[in-house]
Design a protein around this motif. Structure first.
Motif, mmCIF file in Angstrom:
data_model
loop_
_atom_site.group_PDB
_atom_site.id
_atom_site.type_symbol
_atom_site.label_atom_id
_atom_site.label_comp_id
_atom_site.label_asym_id
_atom_site.label_seq_id
_atom_site.Cartn_x
_atom_site.Cartn_y
_atom_site.Cartn_z
ATOM 1 N N UNK A 156 11.314 -51.712 -29.967
ATOM 2 C CA UNK A 156 10.446 -50.583 -30.346
ATOM 3 C C UNK A 156 10.867 -49.309 -29.611
ATOM 4 N N UNK A 157 11.170 -49.445 -28.312
ATOM 5 C CA UNK A 157 11.592 -48.282 -27.511
ATOM 6 C C UNK A 157 13.067 -48.014 -27.776
ATOM 7 N N UNK A 158 13.355 -47.586 -28.958
ATOM 8 C CA UNK A 158 14.743 -47.407 -29.384
ATOM 9 C C UNK A 158 14.832 -46.168 -30.282
ATOM 10 N N UNK A 159 16.002 -45.531 -30.239
ATOM 11 C CA UNK A 159 16.232 -44.380 -31.128
ATOM 12 C C UNK A 159 15.224 -43.263 -30.879
ATOM 13 N N UNK A 160 15.087 -42.892 -29.608
ATOM 14 C CA UNK A 160 14.144 -41.830 -29.207
ATOM 15 C C UNK A 160 14.910 -40.771 -28.404
ATOM 16 N N UNK A 216 5.525 -51.252 -36.119
ATOM 17 C CA UNK A 216 4.596 -52.099 -36.886
ATOM 18 C C UNK A 216 4.481 -51.674 -38.350
ATOM 19 N N UNK A 217 4.582 -50.365 -38.620
ATOM 20 C CA UNK A 217 4.478 -49.930 -40.019
ATOM 21 C C UNK A 217 5.854 -49.842 -40.691
ATOM 22 N N UNK A 218 6.901 -50.212 -39.954
ATOM 23 C CA UNK A 218 8.250 -50.223 -40.532
ATOM 24 C C UNK A 218 8.820 -48.828 -40.747
ATOM 25 N N UNK A 219 8.479 -47.909 -39.854
ATOM 26 C CA UNK A 219 9.015 -46.541 -39.948
ATOM 27 C C UNK A 219 10.291 -46.471 -39.102
ATOM 28 N N UNK A 220 11.412 -46.644 -39.761
ATOM 29 C CA UNK A 220 12.675 -46.791 -39.027
ATOM 30 C C UNK A 220 13.426 -45.459 -38.949
ATOM 31 N N UNK A 221 12.826 -44.490 -38.253
ATOM 32 C CA UNK A 221 13.485 -43.184 -38.079
ATOM 33 C C UNK A 221 13.409 -42.793 -36.605
ATOM 34 N N UNK A 222 14.303 -41.902 -36.143
ATOM 35 C CA UNK A 222 14.262 -41.521 -34.719
ATOM 36 C C UNK A 222 12.995 -40.737 -34.369
ATOM 37 N N UNK A 223 12.562 -40.883 -33.121
ATOM 38 C CA UNK A 223 11.468 -40.053 -32.596
ATOM 39 C C UNK A 223 12.090 -38.942 -31.762
ATOM 40 N N UNK A 224 11.637 -37.723 -31.992
ATOM 41 C CA UNK A 224 12.009 -36.606 -31.124
ATOM 42 C C UNK A 224 10.779 -36.356 -30.271
#
Lengths: 387, 297
Positions: free
Chosen positions: A272-276, A246-254
């Motif tokens: 949304x559940x992507x790049x984790x 929603x805030x446009x934070x397009x980085x991976x989650x660790x």
């Protein structure tokens, strides 16, 4: 008439009480306490651990129990609350429990450590804060035992994967500063990243009960972080994942262990559940899981989550400690626990260190969540842990 | 960042507003803060989820499905609130009990409803289906969540609808009359049981709508309704009993929360908020809207 009735009632109560004592004496039961969050915010995990423990006990009892005595699980609801947990533990001790299956909640483990040390009834838990099992003096907490990697081991695996494998050096951190589990996963991670030449671009906090993290996420975005480390429970993980988009934070989650299934299905948005990235205790493909997996699915009609296997393995550890300690009393279980070596559990081969009361040599299986689906990346151990 | 914070604050305030308006309405009629609203929100959030599972098999359009889920949750909220009135408040009202007994009774009902959900639903996590393909849209150069915008729009709509009912309908006239004096209302030939039940049902409807949005935004868990405390704080800030004050108080609380999180961090934010609130209530104990409050339970 009234007196006659009273006498009959007195006799009936007396007979019932005596029958109760006789029944208790003849049943040859070994009480195992189980302290889990059954009705609080982490009740999904608490119920999963309980079900896993029940499956293990049913299996042991079906095979004749331990020296002819049947194991009986007595569950206390901690409601994820420290006071409730202490009350529950004391109640279990006075009921004659010889060991307690502990909750996967570090705050409770920290509170129980000194109490259990005095009471002498061991607690086998998955509270990963190392302070639960090792005191400030560096000596092990007498009655506390951990059966999965500690937060230091876990966060170093994640930090090493972040910087050494993924090549991400500028990290944004968001954690619950009121939660021992989250703090214990944050500190070693940050220290490892800094020691390895990385940078903490932004460190943001929240407190228990917060639901809106968009302000913190926007700050991490502004700081130019190239990944977000978020170690906390599943509900917050779902919120952060949705709000990251929603805030446009397009980085991976660790992420922490709570990103394991059913996390992705709860997000309900594959974009949304992507790049984790996360590390789990085991791979779902591993053969030792199959028996418990099948029993669970047959019994409850759904796939087991990882805490089911932790519950199952806790009972296996207690049974092994009874064998090694030479009996089924609380003191013998406590004596046997640090002797456990190379026990094949569902989550791996368990060896308990007498120095730390933590398992040694457990590796973790890396996963990446891509568009809502879990992709296994194989087992990973940092170079530091191999030495 | 400033614009992002303001928009985030307004959206958070919208969640509180729907709760606070329910508080204000009941405070007007029964002169107590109805904490059973939290339990009603929890149950309706789960009711909305059950409806979404069932209706998704029969409805293709996401918008129609969303509207139907919202309607089902609102209806269940109204019915549960009516049941709460019958079980927890009616006898107290007939025996002319002190407001503190209403307060205790409402908290008890809230806990009861929460525990019922815990017993029946806490062994698994649940999540609403995805109603909208777009989760955020750019506005004034920042991203704004679609659910947040809908929540804000819905708060305003609910407020307008509530004001319409209160000031343009006979039931509303009756409720307003009951706010002043229930006994006189009875003497005038109106049925106070009906009027109080209607007020509770309107409040329950708002709780149902809030429940769905809370469930969509925050996933489903039995303690979902505990956000009612923030709604209560907002209604105190706004002036207990004032409906438009409740909305202003809620938005103010949301914006303050977000700004304090941004300036001093989430750890210190609650401390600052309560200091501001205490200071404000010292200066203006009647709250923003200035409604004269004689009894606060």
């Amino acid at each position: 008439m009234k007196n006659g009735m009273g006498k009959w009632l007195f006799c009936a109560v007396l007979v019932a009480v005596l029958a109760g004592f006789a029944g208790a004496a003849s049943a040859k039961e070994i009480l195992i306490g189980n302290m889990q969050d059954i009705s609080g915010p982490t009740s999904v995990w608490g119920n999963a651990v309980t079900r896993g423990a029940e499956i293990a006990i049913e299996k042991i009892n079906a095979a004749g129990g331990i020296d002819g005595a049947m194991l009986k699980l007595v569950t206390m609801d901690t409601k994820a609350n420290v006071q409730e947990a202490i009350k529950g533990y004391n109640s279990l001790v006075s009921s004659g429990a010889v060991a307690v299956v502990g909750p996967p909640v570090s705050n409770i483990g920290l509170a129980l450590a000194p109490i259990a040390g005095k009471a002498g009834v061991p607690v086998v838990g998955s509270f990963i804060d190392p302070r639960v099992t090792v005191g400030e003096d560096g000596k092990p907490q007498a009655a506390m035992f951990l059966m999965q990697p500690s937060s230091v081991q876990y966060s170093e695996i994640m930090a090493s994967y972040t910087i050494d494998v993924l090549g991400l050096r500028k990290v944004g951190v968001l954690y619950d500063q009121s939660n021992a589990f989250a703090v214990s996963l944050m500190k070693p991670y940050v220290e490892y990243i800094k020691a390895a030449g990385g940078e903490i671009a932004s460190e943001q906090v929240y407190t228990k009960g917060d639901k809106d993290f968009k302000t913190q996420l926007a700050k991490i975005r502004e700081a130019g972080a190239d990944c977000l480390y978020f170690p906390n429970y599943i509900q917050e993980a779902v919120l952060v994942t949705n709000q990251r988009k929603q805030v446009g934070l397009d980085i991976p989650i660790i992420g922490g262990l709570d990103f394991a299934p059913p996390f992705a299905s709860l997000v309900n948005d594959p974009e949304a559940a992507d790049n984790i990235y996360l590390a789990n205790n085991f791979s779902e493909k591993e053969p030792q899981l199959k028996e418990v997996w099948d029993i669970y699915k047959g019994k409850y009609g759904e796939n087991p989550v990882n805490k089911v296997f932790l519950g199952y393995d806790k009972i296996l550890l207690i049974r092994e400690a009874m064998k090694l300690g030479g009996g089924t009393s609380a003191a013998q279980v406590m004596a046997g626990m640090p002797q456990v070596k190379d026990l094949q559990g569902t989550t791996g081969v368990l060896t308990i260190s007498p120095e730390t009361h933590q398992p040694v040599g457990l590796s973790m299986v890396m996963y990446k969540i891509e568009k809502g689906a879990y992709a296994e990346l194989g087992r990973y151990v940092p170079e530091k842990h191999k030495k | 960042m400033l614009v992002q914070n303001i928009l985030n604050g307004i959206s958070l305030g919208s969640v509180y507003a729907l709760i606070a308006v329910g508080f204000a309405l009941i405070f007007n009629v029964l002169k107590f803060s109805n904490f059973s609203q939290g339990g009603v929100m929890t149950v309706t959030a789960y009711a909305g989820y059950v409806a979404s599972r069932y209706l998704s098999e029969h409805l293709d359009s996401s918008l129609v499905l969303f509207s139907a889920v919202l309607a089902a949750a609102a209806l269940s909220g109204a019915l549960i609130a009516a049941a709460v009135e019958r079980l927890a408040f009616r006898r107290l009202r007939r025996t002319k009990s002190e407001p503190v007994y209403y307060f205790i009774s409402s908290i008890t009902m809230g806990i009861l409803l929460e525990n019922l959900i815990t017993i029946y639903a806490s062994s698994n996590f649940y999540s609403y289906p995805r109603f909208f393909t777009t989760s955020a849209v750019p506005l004034f150069g920042v991203n704004v969540a679609v659910t947040d915008m809908m929540m804000f729009a819905l708060s305003i709509t609910a407020l307008l609808a509530l004001l319409f009912i209160l000031y343009r309908t006979k039931i509303g006239l009756g409720i307003r009359a009951a706010c002043f004096d229930v006994n006189t209302v009875q003497l005038m030939g109106m049925n106070p049981d009906f009027l109080v039940t209607m007020a509770l049902m309107i409040s329950g409807t708002l709780g149902g709508v809030s429940g769905v949005f809370l469930g969509m935004n925050y996933t489903l868990y039995p303690q979902l309704g505990q956000m009612v405390v923030k709604g209560f704080v907002a209604s105190v800030l706004g002036g207990l009993g004032s409906i438009h004050g409740a909305v202003i108080g809620a938005v103010l609380l949301g914006v303050l929360e977000i700004f304090f999180i941004s300036w001093v961090g989430a750890g210190w934010a609650p401390v600052f908020i309560f200091v501001v609130m205490l200071a404000f209530l010292l200066v203006r104990p009647r709250g923003i809207a200035g409604v004269i409050v004689q009894e606060k339970a």
